[in-house]
Design an enzyme around this catalytic site. Structure first.
Site, PDB file in Angstrom:
ATOM      1  CD  GLU A  57      -2.577  -1.225   2.678  1.00 52.06           C
ATOM      2  OE1 GLU A  57      -2.441  -0.242   3.442  1.00 52.06           O
ATOM      3  OE2 GLU A  57      -3.277  -2.217   2.945  1.00 52.06           O
ATOM      4  CG  HIS A 114       2.636   0.525   4.416  1.00 48.31           C
ATOM      5  ND1 HIS A 114       2.127   1.742   3.983  1.00 48.31           N
ATOM      6  CD2 HIS A 114       1.559  -0.221   4.789  1.00 48.31           C
ATOM      7  CE1 HIS A 114       0.810   1.737   4.083  1.00 48.31           C
ATOM      8  NE2 HIS A 114       0.435   0.559   4.572  1.00 48.31           N
ATOM      9  CG  HIS A 170      -0.293  -4.429   5.657  1.00 42.08           C
ATOM     10  ND1 HIS A 170      -0.218  -4.067   6.984  1.00 42.08           N
ATOM     11  CD2 HIS A 170      -0.806  -3.351   4.997  1.00 42.08           C
ATOM     12  CE1 HIS A 170      -0.674  -2.838   7.134  1.00 42.08           C
ATOM     13  NE2 HIS A 170      -1.033  -2.372   5.933  1.00 42.08           N
ATOM     14  CE1 TYR A 191      -6.410  -1.362   8.723  1.00 42.00           C
ATOM     15  CE2 TYR A 191      -4.668  -2.665   7.696  1.00 42.00           C
ATOM     16  CZ  TYR A 191      -5.163  -1.444   8.121  1.00 42.00           C
ATOM     17  OH  TYR A 191      -4.424  -0.301   7.935  1.00 42.00           O
ATOM     18  CB  THR A 237     -19.295  23.654  64.206  1.00 41.33           C
ATOM     19  OG1 THR A 237     -18.822  23.805  62.861  1.00 41.33           O
ATOM     20  CG2 THR A 237     -19.192  24.978  64.935  1.00 41.33           C
ATOM     21  CB  THR A 255     -13.656  18.958  58.546  1.00 41.19           C
ATOM     22  OG1 THR A 255     -13.682  20.297  58.037  1.00 41.19           O
ATOM     23  CG2 THR A 255     -12.638  18.148  57.757  1.00 41.19           C
TER      24      THR A 255
END
Length: 671
Positions: free
Chosen positions: A72, A81, A83, A141, A332, A335
């Site tokens: 391809e 390249h 495959h 593919y 108070t 947390t």
């Protein structure tokens, strides 16, 4: 048969070295159902066909190999390249690269004028193992690419020999029946742990799995059932199992993988409230001794009402009201309660204000977000509104880019107003309405006893399990129309199990604007701790106010001390305004001529719509006015707890707290 795959890169420099043997090759190429081959495309087709011809008659490890070669064009640079999909009885991961490079370079040697070699890059997993999914790679593919993208293709695999260079077949490949590779070798025995890399449709797994996979699945379920989501918790629950797994590299990897899956299951597949409930309801029957119940009653809130809202809020069932805001002065229990709830969930994150560029770095993938004493800057206000409202958004993480954050419950603890947005040296309330629509606010105004201790996960589970088991209707009545301020306690609707517990001290007022049962006199102004009266950066007096009753002490009870300061020292030590200037009528207060008292606004004159009996702002104004008037006419009578018996006047004059308490600053200026 196992088919390996990989890629060969052919740069444009290789084609520049082509000799006459390559250009003048008489190799017959069948292009009847293919795009015409011209120039360098024809050279690559000749080269690929020459390699296939040599492979058909070669010996050694490549003897009897199946192959599929497809060349391809490169997308972003000149060149090609190739495959390579191949496999055979003599090929294995050890000799694959050498055999493929030797085959292609031997053919290329006779076609170029210079010594040029190609390098083969095999397909490998992230763990360094070779892909063996060549069959699926061809089907899903390679064969789905059409001419112009594909230059040429050759193969000796049955089913692809006539179709690999058929443009008609490739264009209809997605609708045609795909050929299969049939060999006498059973290809189901691939090595464990290697990727199949298929692009076909996902088929549900119906197999039984291996012994190792079943053991791993059991481990993940055990972690969720025992609420183990960190390595430290694992060591405490089952140290022997953790030690056995840590003895090998694969076991250490299993520990990390199992914890990640357990956290994902707990945060996405299981309601978070299940981790806040106790498995044995009989252990939560004595609810009146629970510390959280005492704390909420002390702050004038119904523990059952708050608990039912927490269970609904933690499961993301409150819609846009995705945030709990605990607002009040220090000591108070804000947390303390928030962290107890956070430690009870599978995993929680905290907003980090030490790193202003990435404050939400620890928010992604958590069951709960804790926002402790922070501010909202204009640069993050939109992300903050999305997180507080439970809306999916993306936040930036340091060194990782942006990550998606789904709706996560948020709990905020603050001494200041979190709805103010800071931009440089300015503060704006433009976003206050939008922020309030995303919050439910609980005011914590009564200071806790020093011996209260930290709230634990057991306290949270006991409290919420009891709340979950009660069928109390007044929560649903409030939940229909959520309000910004959480409703205060209703004595008529209080659960019978809570009736015997003290509700609030005599000197405290309703934290949610509730109605006081007694008329407040001027002398009692100095004993009040009201919302907004503690908004100060200056520390309060360390001397507690003496208790007004000798009853049994509970969470919010004041403690006694041998050294006693003025009874109004703690209550009046507030920066409602400049404490040394005279109050201005119409600016700081409005005078009620009928009763002879200052009130907060014109609407509350003559106790219409509020007044001293209902409005906490009127109470603040009254305490402020009387305190200022008292200090103006008695400049050197009241001193702090450290200088109650001091005889040296210079010790008093240099004490900042004495100056605030008795108006010594005005006394010194006058002298």
């Amino acid at each position: 048969m196992e088919l390996f795959r990989g890629v060969l890169q052919v740069s444009s420099n290789v084609l520049d070295c082509a000799n006459d043997n390559w250009w003048c090759s008489l190799l017959d190429l069948d292009t009847s159902d293919w795009e015409p081959l011209t120039h360098t495309n024809r050279l690559m087709a000749i080269y690929l066909s020459s390699v296939a011809s040599k492979l058909d008659f070669t010996g050694g490890p490549l003897a009897g190999c199946l192959y599929f070669f497809q060349v391809e064009c490169n997308k972003f640079e000149e060149g090609y390249h190739i495959h390579v999909v191949t496999g055979g009885p003599g090929l294995n991961p050890r000799n694959l690269t050498v055999c493929v490079e030797g085959l292609f370079n031997n053919v290329l040697y006779h076609l170029v004028t210079e010594n040029v070699k190609l390098k083969f890059l095999p397909g490998m997993t992230t763990k360094g193992k070779y892909f063996r999914d060549g069959e699926q790679f061809i089907e899903n593919y390679l064969m789905k690419k059409i001419p112009l993208n594909v230059v040429w293709c050759v193969t000796n695999i049955d089913g692809y020999i006539d179709t690999c260079i058929s443009a008609t077949f490739r264009r209809g490949a997605c609708h045609a029946k795909k050929p299969r590779i049939t060999t006498a070798i059973n290809d189901t025995s691939s090595d464990a742990g290697e990727s199949s890399g298929t692009g076909a449709e996902v088929v549900p797994f119906n197999g039984k799995g291996t012994k190792a996979s079943i053991k791993f699945q059991t481990m993940v379920n055990w972690l969720c059932e025992n609420r183990v989501f960190t390595e430290d918790k694992w060591k405490l629950v089952d140290f022997n199992q953790y030690t056995l797994l840590s003895s090998s590299h694969s076991g250490s990897f299993q520990i990390q993988s199992a914890l990640k899956l357990a956290i994902y299951k707990a945060t996405n597949l299981v309601p978070t409230s299940t981790f806040l409930l106790h498995t044995d309801f009989e252990q939560v029957m004595c609810i009146k001794d629970n510390k959280i119940v005492k704390l909420l009653l002390c702050q004038n809130y119904d523990p059952l009402l708050v608990g039912q809202h927490v269970l609904k809020w933690i499961d993301k069932k409150c819609g846009k009201k995705n945030t709990l805001w605990f607002y009040g002065p220090p000591s108070t229990g804000k947390t303390n309660l928030a962290m107890a709830i956070a430690k009870s969930v599978p995993v929680y994150g905290m907003v980090n204000w030490n790193n202003e560029n990435f404050p939400f770095n620890d928010v992604a993938g958590k069951s709960l977000v804790v926002w402790d004493e922070g501010i909202i800057k204009s640069t993050i206000v939109e992300a903050a509104k999305a997180i507080l409202g439970g809306q999916p958004t993306r936040v930036d993480q340091k060194m990782r880019g942006s990550v998606a954050v789904p709706g996560v419950p948020v709990v905020i603890t603050s001494n200041g107003d979190i709805t103010f947005v800071v931009s440089g040296n300015t503060t704006t309330t433009v976003h206050a309405k939008a922020l309030k629509e995303r919050m439910v606010k609980l005011n914590f105004t009564v200071r806790c006893s020093p011996d209260m201790g930290l709230l634990t996960e057991a306290d949270v589970q006991q409290w919420l399990t009891w709340c979950n088991a009660q069928s109390w209707d007044h929560y649903e009545n409030w939940a229909i129309n959520y309000t910004f301020d959480f409703p205060g306690i209703n004595a008529d609707a209080l659960h019978p199990d809570l009736q015997t517990t003290p509700i609030v001290t005599d000197t405290s007022i309703s934290s949610s604007g509730g109605e006081s049962s007694e008329e407040l006199s001027e002398s009692s102004f100095f004993n009040l701790i009201t919302p907004g009266a503690w908004n100060t950066e200056t520390p309060r007096s360390s001397t507690p106010i003496p208790g007004t009753s000798s009853g049994e002490s509970f969470v919010g009870s004041p403690v006694s001390s041998e050294v006693v300061a003025a009874s109004w020292e703690e209550a009046f030590y507030t920066p409602l305004a400049d404490q040394f200037r005279e109050l201005l009528v119409g600016v700081d207060y409005v005078w009620d001529g009928v009763r002879g008292l200052p009130v907060c606004c014109v609407q509350h004159i003559n106790n219409s719509g509020g007044g001293l009996g209902l409005c906490p702002h009127c109470i603040n104004v009254g305490a402020w006015y009387n305190g200022w008037k008292f200090r103006e006419f008695t400049p050197d009578l009241v001193r702090c707890s450290c200088h109650v018996g001091a005889s040296n006047p210079f010790s008093v004059l240099t004490c900042k707290k004495c100056a605030y308490l008795s108006g010594l600053q005005s006394f010194v200026d006058y002298e």
